[in-house]
Scaffold this motif. Structure first.
Motif, PDB file in Angstrom:
ATOM      1  N   LEU A 257       8.779  -1.269 -38.789  1.00 38.39           N
ATOM      2  CA  LEU A 257       9.387  -1.802 -40.004  1.00 38.39           C
ATOM      3  C   LEU A 257      10.429  -0.843 -40.544  1.00 38.39           C
ATOM      4  O   LEU A 257      10.391   0.362 -40.282  1.00 38.39           O
ATOM      5  N   ALA A 258      11.357  -1.383 -41.301  1.00 41.56           N
ATOM      6  CA  ALA A 258      12.407  -0.564 -41.910  1.00 41.56           C
ATOM      7  C   ALA A 258      11.774   0.512 -42.787  1.00 41.56           C
ATOM      8  O   ALA A 258      10.843   0.245 -43.556  1.00 41.56           O
ATOM      9  N   GLY A 259      12.270   1.737 -42.654  1.00 37.56           N
ATOM     10  CA  GLY A 259      11.775   2.840 -43.466  1.00 37.56           C
ATOM     11  C   GLY A 259      10.651   3.626 -42.829  1.00 37.56           C
ATOM     12  O   GLY A 259      10.280   4.690 -43.335  1.00 37.56           O
ATOM     13  N   LEU A 260      10.086   3.135 -41.721  1.00 39.81           N
ATOM     14  CA  LEU A 260       9.020   3.858 -41.041  1.00 39.81           C
ATOM     15  C   LEU A 260       9.610   4.770 -39.978  1.00 39.81           C
ATOM     16  O   LEU A 260      10.569   4.421 -39.297  1.00 39.81           O
ATOM     17  N   SER A 261       9.038   5.934 -39.824  1.00 39.86           N
ATOM     18  CA  SER A 261       9.583   6.957 -38.940  1.00 39.86           C
ATOM     19  C   SER A 261       9.056   6.822 -37.515  1.00 39.86           C
ATOM     20  O   SER A 261       8.125   6.064 -37.234  1.00 39.86           O
ATOM     21  N   THR A 262       9.661   7.600 -36.633  1.00 37.12           N
ATOM     22  CA  THR A 262       9.169   7.793 -35.264  1.00 37.12           C
ATOM     23  C   THR A 262       8.576   9.189 -35.166  1.00 37.12           C
ATOM     24  O   THR A 262       9.118  10.147 -35.734  1.00 37.12           O
ATOM     25  N   PHE A 263       7.457   9.309 -34.457  1.00 35.86           N
ATOM     26  CA  PHE A 263       6.770  10.593 -34.346  1.00 35.86           C
ATOM     27  C   PHE A 263       6.569  10.947 -32.874  1.00 35.86           C
ATOM     28  O   PHE A 263       6.271  10.078 -32.046  1.00 35.86           O
ATOM     29  N   GLU A 264       6.731  12.219 -32.585  1.00 32.40           N
ATOM     30  CA  GLU A 264       6.413  12.748 -31.265  1.00 32.40           C
ATOM     31  C   GLU A 264       5.086  13.501 -31.398  1.00 32.40           C
ATOM     32  O   GLU A 264       4.974  14.449 -32.185  1.00 32.40           O
ATOM     33  N   VAL A 265       4.083  13.055 -30.654  1.00 32.11           N
ATOM     34  CA  VAL A 265       2.742  13.621 -30.755  1.00 32.11           C
ATOM     35  C   VAL A 265       2.354  14.195 -29.397  1.00 32.11           C
ATOM     36  O   VAL A 265       2.504  13.533 -28.366  1.00 32.11           O
ATOM     37  N   GLU A 266       1.857  15.429 -29.408  1.00 30.17           N
ATOM     38  CA  GLU A 266       1.339  16.023 -28.177  1.00 30.17           C
ATOM     39  C   GLU A 266      -0.180  16.070 -28.263  1.00 30.17           C
ATOM     40  O   GLU A 266      -0.747  16.572 -29.238  1.00 30.17           O
ATOM     41  N   ILE A 267      -0.823  15.523 -27.244  1.00 27.99           N
ATOM     42  CA  ILE A 267      -2.277  15.419 -27.191  1.00 27.99           C
ATOM     43  C   ILE A 267      -2.794  16.230 -26.009  1.00 27.99           C
ATOM     44  O   ILE A 267      -2.251  16.125 -24.898  1.00 27.99           O
TER      45      ILE A 267
END
Length: 298
Positions: A257-267
Motif C-alpha cells: 500500500l502507498a506509504g508502506l516501506s520495503t525492508f531488507e531482513v537477514e535471517i
C-alpha cells in the motif's frame, strides 16, 4: 518422597524462551470434519470410518497438501443440525474460498473429494480453530480449552476446537483459516485480543507463529517487520525476494500500500539442542529456529 512434577512441554518452552516466529506449518488448504465423539490421538486417521471413503478423502487431501482436522464446538455442544464438513482454501490471489456441507453417514464424506475440485464460496468470514486435542498432547487440552471457551463466548459461530495443528509446545495454538495465520502462546485474555484484532485485519506480531503460505525464514522476516512497524493487514506486506546462502537468508519484505516501506531482513537459522518438544514425545527432538540478524528499510 516427593512426587516429580508432571512435564508439560508448553511450560518448558516458555522457560527456555523458545522463539515462536517461523513455526507455522506450510499449507493453503484445510479440510474440517465435525466429529462430536472422542478424538483418537491421531485424529482423522484414527476414526473408524468406511475404509473406501476414508482412503478417498485421505488421497485427495494428500494430492493438494491439505491438512485434515477434526472439529467440534466448545463443550461438545450437539446442535440440532447434523455434523458439518468444510474445505477452506487460501487462494494465490490472496482471496479465500470455503465450501461447507453436512454428513450423516460415512459415505457423505465423499463429497469432500468433489468440494476439493469446486471453486468454493468467497467472502465468508474466517474460521477460528483452537487446538484442544488432549489425546495428542496434554498442553493442547490444559491451555487450549480455556482459550476455546473464551473465544466461543465472543464469536460462537466462528470458533471451533480442533485436532493437532502442530507446535504443541506453543499451546494454546489458534489457527485462522483460510486466512492461513497461526498464533501461539495464548491464554484466554490474549487470545480474545489477538482474534479481535485479526478480524479487524490487524495482525499482531506478539503471538504470531507465521503465515502458512510462507516458508519458515520468510515467516520470521515478516514477523520482524510487524514488530518494527506494528500490527498490519494480512496482505499489507509481501515477500518480494528470498536469497539463501547456506543457513542465512536475505529476504525483501515490501509494503503493498502507498506509504508502506520495503525492508531488507537477514535471517540466520540455528538448530537447538535436543529437547522434549511434546508432552508425550518418545524421545527428544531438535528444532530449527530463525534469528533476525538485521532489519533495515530498503
Amino acid at each position: 518422597m516427593t512426587t516429580p512434577a508432571r512435564f508439560l512441554c508448553s511450560d518448558a518452552a516458555r522457560l527456555r524462551g523458545d522463539p515462536i516466529a517461523g513455526t507455522a506449518p506450510y499449507g493453503s488448504v484445510w479440510i474440517l470434519i465435525e466429529y462430536r465423539a472422542g478424538w483418537p490421538s491421531n485424529g482423522f486417521d484414527g476414526l473408524d470410518l468406511e475404509p473406501g471413503v476414508k482412503a478417498r478423502v485421505r488421497s485427495a487431501a494428500q494430492a493438494v497438501r491439505a491438512r485434515v482436522l477434526l472439529i467440534r464446538r466448545h463443550g461438545r455442544l450437539r446442535p440440532d443440525e447434523g455434523p458439518r464438513w468444510a474445505v477452506l482454501r487460501h487462494e494465490k490471489d490472496g482471496d479465500h474460498s470455503q465450501e461447507w456441507g453436512t454428513w450423516h453417514d460415512d459415505g457423505d464424506l465423499a463429497e469432500i473429494v468433489t468440494a476439493l475440485r469446486a471453486p468454493g464460496e468467497r467472502g465468508r468470514p474466517p474460521v477460528v480453530l483452537v487446538c484442544a486435542h488432549g489425546m495428542h498432547d496434554t498442553c493442547c487440552a490444559v491451555r487450549g480449552r480455556p482459550v476455546a471457551r473464551a473465544l466461543s463466548e465472543g464469536w460462537p459461530q466462528l470458533v471451533w476446537e480442533c485436532t493437532h495443528v502442530g507446535g504443541d509446545r506453543f499451546a494454546a495454538n489458534v489457527a485462522v483459516a483460510p486466512d492461513g495465520v497461526y498464533y501461539g502462546n495464548l491464554d484466554a485474555l490474549s487470545a480474545v485480543t489477538v482474534v479481535e484484532e485479526h478480524l479487524a485485519d490487524r495482525i499482531r506480531p506478539d503471538h504470531l507463529r507465521g503465515y502458512t503460505d510462507l516458508v519458515p525464514p520468510e515467516q520470521a522476516a515478516l514477523s520482524a517487520v510487524l514488530h518494527h512497524v506494528g500490527p498490519s493487514g494480512r496482505h499489507d506486506y509481501v515477500i518480494e525476494e528470498t536469497v539463501r546462502d547456506d543457513a542465512r537468508w536475505r529476504i525483501r519484505v515490501t509494503g503493498r500500500l502507498a506509504g508502506l516501506s520495503t525492508f531488507e531482513v537477514e535471517i540466520h537459522a540455528h538448530r537447538a539442542p535436543p529437547r522434549l518438544l511434546t508432552c508425550r514425545g518418545p524421545a527428544p527432538g531438535s528444532a530449527v529456529y530463525y534469528e533476525v540478524a538485521s532489519l533495515r528499510a530498503g
